[in-house]
Design a protein around this motif. Structure first.
Motif, PDB file in Angstrom:
ATOM      1  N   SER A 180       0.858  -1.306  -0.011  1.00 20.36           N
ATOM      2  CA  SER A 180      -0.136   0.023  -0.061  1.00 20.36           C
ATOM      3  C   SER A 180       0.649   1.262   0.016  1.00 20.36           C
ATOM      4  O   SER A 180       0.198   2.347  -0.056  1.00 20.36           O
ATOM      5  CB  SER A 180      -0.985   0.156   1.370  1.00 20.36           C
ATOM      6  N   GLY A 181       2.143   1.101   0.096  1.00 23.81           N
ATOM      7  CA  GLY A 181       3.010   2.438   0.070  1.00 23.81           C
ATOM      8  C   GLY A 181       3.029   2.979   1.365  1.00 23.81           C
ATOM      9  O   GLY A 181       3.555   4.105   1.349  1.00 23.81           O
ATOM     10  N   LEU A 182       2.891   2.418   2.404  1.00 23.38           N
ATOM     11  CA  LEU A 182       2.728   3.076   3.664  1.00 23.38           C
ATOM     12  C   LEU A 182       4.042   3.031   4.548  1.00 23.38           C
ATOM     13  O   LEU A 182       4.415   3.894   5.171  1.00 23.38           O
ATOM     14  CB  LEU A 182       1.684   2.418   4.623  1.00 23.38           C
ATOM     15  N   ILE A 183       4.789   1.808   4.085  1.00 22.45           N
ATOM     16  CA  ILE A 183       6.036   1.797   4.771  1.00 22.45           C
ATOM     17  C   ILE A 183       7.175   1.112   3.881  1.00 22.45           C
ATOM     18  O   ILE A 183       6.722   0.632   2.683  1.00 22.45           O
ATOM     19  CB  ILE A 183       5.906   0.619   5.763  1.00 22.45           C
ATOM     20  N   VAL A 184       8.365   1.086   4.358  1.00 22.02           N
ATOM     21  CA  VAL A 184       9.483   0.250   3.552  1.00 22.02           C
ATOM     22  C   VAL A 184      10.218  -0.378   4.290  1.00 22.02           C
ATOM     23  O   VAL A 184      10.198  -0.231   5.434  1.00 22.02           O
ATOM     24  CB  VAL A 184      10.180   1.294   2.706  1.00 22.02           C
ATOM     25  N   ARG A 185      10.550  -1.635   3.867  1.00 15.94           N
ATOM     26  CA  ARG A 185      11.383  -2.587   4.750  1.00 15.94           C
ATOM     27  C   ARG A 185      12.538  -2.884   3.742  1.00 15.94           C
ATOM     28  O   ARG A 185      12.788  -2.855   2.467  1.00 15.94           O
ATOM     29  CB  ARG A 185      10.644  -4.093   4.702  1.00 15.94           C
ATOM     30  N   TYR A 186      13.637  -3.266   4.674  1.00 19.09           N
ATOM     31  CA  TYR A 186      15.029  -3.687   4.236  1.00 19.09           C
ATOM     32  C   TYR A 186      15.701  -4.102   5.221  1.00 19.09           C
ATOM     33  O   TYR A 186      15.424  -4.223   6.451  1.00 19.09           O
ATOM     34  CB  TYR A 186      15.913  -2.270   3.384  1.00 19.09           C
ATOM     35  N   HIS A 187      16.942  -5.177   4.439  1.00 19.08           N
ATOM     36  CA  HIS A 187      17.558  -5.776   5.650  1.00 19.08           C
ATOM     37  C   HIS A 187      18.518  -4.805   6.392  1.00 19.08           C
ATOM     38  O   HIS A 187      19.102  -3.851   5.866  1.00 19.08           O
ATOM     39  CB  HIS A 187      18.514  -6.745   5.075  1.00 19.08           C
ATOM     40  N   SER A 188      18.870  -5.071   7.699  1.00 25.64           N
ATOM     41  CA  SER A 188      19.649  -3.979   8.466  1.00 25.64           C
ATOM     42  C   SER A 188      21.108  -4.300   7.866  1.00 25.64           C
ATOM     43  O   SER A 188      21.687  -5.481   7.374  1.00 25.64           O
ATOM     44  CB  SER A 188      19.606  -4.499   9.827  1.00 25.64           C
ATOM     45  N   SER A 189      22.027  -3.028   7.939  1.00 20.29           N
ATOM     46  CA  SER A 189      23.382  -3.322   7.348  1.00 20.29           C
ATOM     47  C   SER A 189      24.210  -3.841   8.409  1.00 20.29           C
ATOM     48  O   SER A 189      25.005  -4.192   8.163  1.00 20.29           O
ATOM     49  CB  SER A 189      23.760  -1.665   7.303  1.00 20.29           C
ATOM     50  N   GLU A 190      23.520  -3.927   9.896  1.00 24.47           N
ATOM     51  CA  GLU A 190      24.444  -4.517  10.794  1.00 24.47           C
ATOM     52  C   GLU A 190      24.197  -5.949  11.145  1.00 24.47           C
ATOM     53  O   GLU A 190      24.961  -6.604  11.484  1.00 24.47           O
ATOM     54  CB  GLU A 190      24.042  -3.893  12.182  1.00 24.47           C
ATOM     55  N   ASP A 191      23.046  -6.316  10.607  1.00 23.60           N
ATOM     56  CA  ASP A 191      22.511  -7.762  10.830  1.00 23.60           C
ATOM     57  C   ASP A 191      21.514  -8.140   9.772  1.00 23.60           C
ATOM     58  O   ASP A 191      20.111  -7.689   9.887  1.00 23.60           O
ATOM     59  CB  ASP A 191      21.840  -7.992  12.301  1.00 23.60           C
ATOM     60  N   ALA A 192      21.936  -8.770   8.662  1.00 29.66           N
ATOM     61  CA  ALA A 192      21.071  -9.010   7.774  1.00 29.66           C
ATOM     62  C   ALA A 192      19.757 -10.175   7.890  1.00 29.66           C
ATOM     63  O   ALA A 192      18.738 -10.015   7.134  1.00 29.66           O
ATOM     64  CB  ALA A 192      21.787  -9.788   6.612  1.00 29.66           C
ATOM     65  N   ARG A 193      19.927 -10.640   8.947  1.00 25.57           N
ATOM     66  CA  ARG A 193      18.774 -11.324   9.530  1.00 25.57           C
ATOM     67  C   ARG A 193      17.438 -10.428  10.024  1.00 25.57           C
ATOM     68  O   ARG A 193      16.489 -10.893  10.001  1.00 25.57           O
ATOM     69  CB  ARG A 193      19.276 -12.302  10.703  1.00 25.57           C
ATOM     70  N   GLN A 194      17.897  -9.290  10.315  1.00 23.19           N
ATOM     71  CA  GLN A 194      16.898  -8.291  10.886  1.00 23.19           C
ATOM     72  C   GLN A 194      16.376  -7.319   9.868  1.00 23.19           C
ATOM     73  O   GLN A 194      17.132  -6.882   8.944  1.00 23.19           O
ATOM     74  CB  GLN A 194      17.543  -7.355  12.053  1.00 23.19           C
ATOM     75  N   THR A 195      14.999  -7.290   9.482  1.00 22.36           N
ATOM     76  CA  THR A 195      14.282  -6.376   8.913  1.00 22.36           C
ATOM     77  C   THR A 195      13.867  -5.058   9.408  1.00 22.36           C
ATOM     78  O   THR A 195      13.170  -4.997  10.464  1.00 22.36           O
ATOM     79  CB  THR A 195      12.801  -6.983   8.342  1.00 22.36           C
ATOM     80  N   VAL A 196      14.485  -3.880   8.990  1.00 21.78           N
ATOM     81  CA  VAL A 196      14.215  -2.585   9.475  1.00 21.78           C
ATOM     82  C   VAL A 196      13.047  -2.315   8.698  1.00 21.78           C
ATOM     83  O   VAL A 196      12.713  -2.316   7.382  1.00 21.78           O
ATOM     84  CB  VAL A 196      15.417  -1.608   9.214  1.00 21.78           C
TER      85      VAL A 196
END
Length: 139
Positions: free
Chosen positions: A73-89
């Motif tokens: 819906s364009g309300l958020i963006v998600r990406y992998h953390s630069s510190e820990d690729a297992r975590q989604t920011v």
């Protein structure tokens, strides 16, 4: 102590004075999409998807499904953390910010109307009593 009959009458009265559209808007802010967007907007740190799951008290699978819907819906963006690729920011977008601002504005407009029509003193009394009721339910 109140009787069962008194309790049933009170429940009928309470249901009759509940404004579904108004309280559903407030409820929207406290769970699901509304909660996530308000949380992201007010966060002063990088928010990880797992943190949202904990705050909402839902599984990581449930939060992932909700975030997927919000991202489409364009309300958020998600990406992998630069510190820990297992975590989604998770970050709120401009569209998400506008959604939250609109939701908050609608609620504040209704509360202003309440203050005008009911009066500040009665609203403060209502809130005081509501806190007492909450304490009973939280026991």
């Amino acid at each position: 102590m109140g009787t069962r009959e008194d309790a049933q009458k009170m429940l009928r009265e309470f249901r009759g004075c509940w404004s579904k559209p108004f309280f559903s808007k407030i409820d929207e802010c406290q769970k699901g999409i509304g909660f996530v967007l308000v949380y992201l907007q007010e966060a002063d740190h990088e928010v990880i998807a797992g943190e949202l799951a904990r705050e909402l008290n839902v599984s990581t699978a449930r939060i992932a499904a909700l975030l997927r819907k919000m991202e489409k819906s364009g309300l958020i963006v998600r990406y992998h953390s630069s510190e820990d690729a297992r975590q989604t920011v998770v970050e709120i977008t401009q569209a998400g910010t506008e959604y939250v601002d609109n939701m908050k504005e609608q609620i504040l407009t209704k509360i202003e109307l309440l203050l005008e029509k009911v009066g500040k003193k009665d609203m403060e009394e209502f809130i005081r009593i509501s806190h007492k009721v909450k304490e009973v339910f939280d026991e």
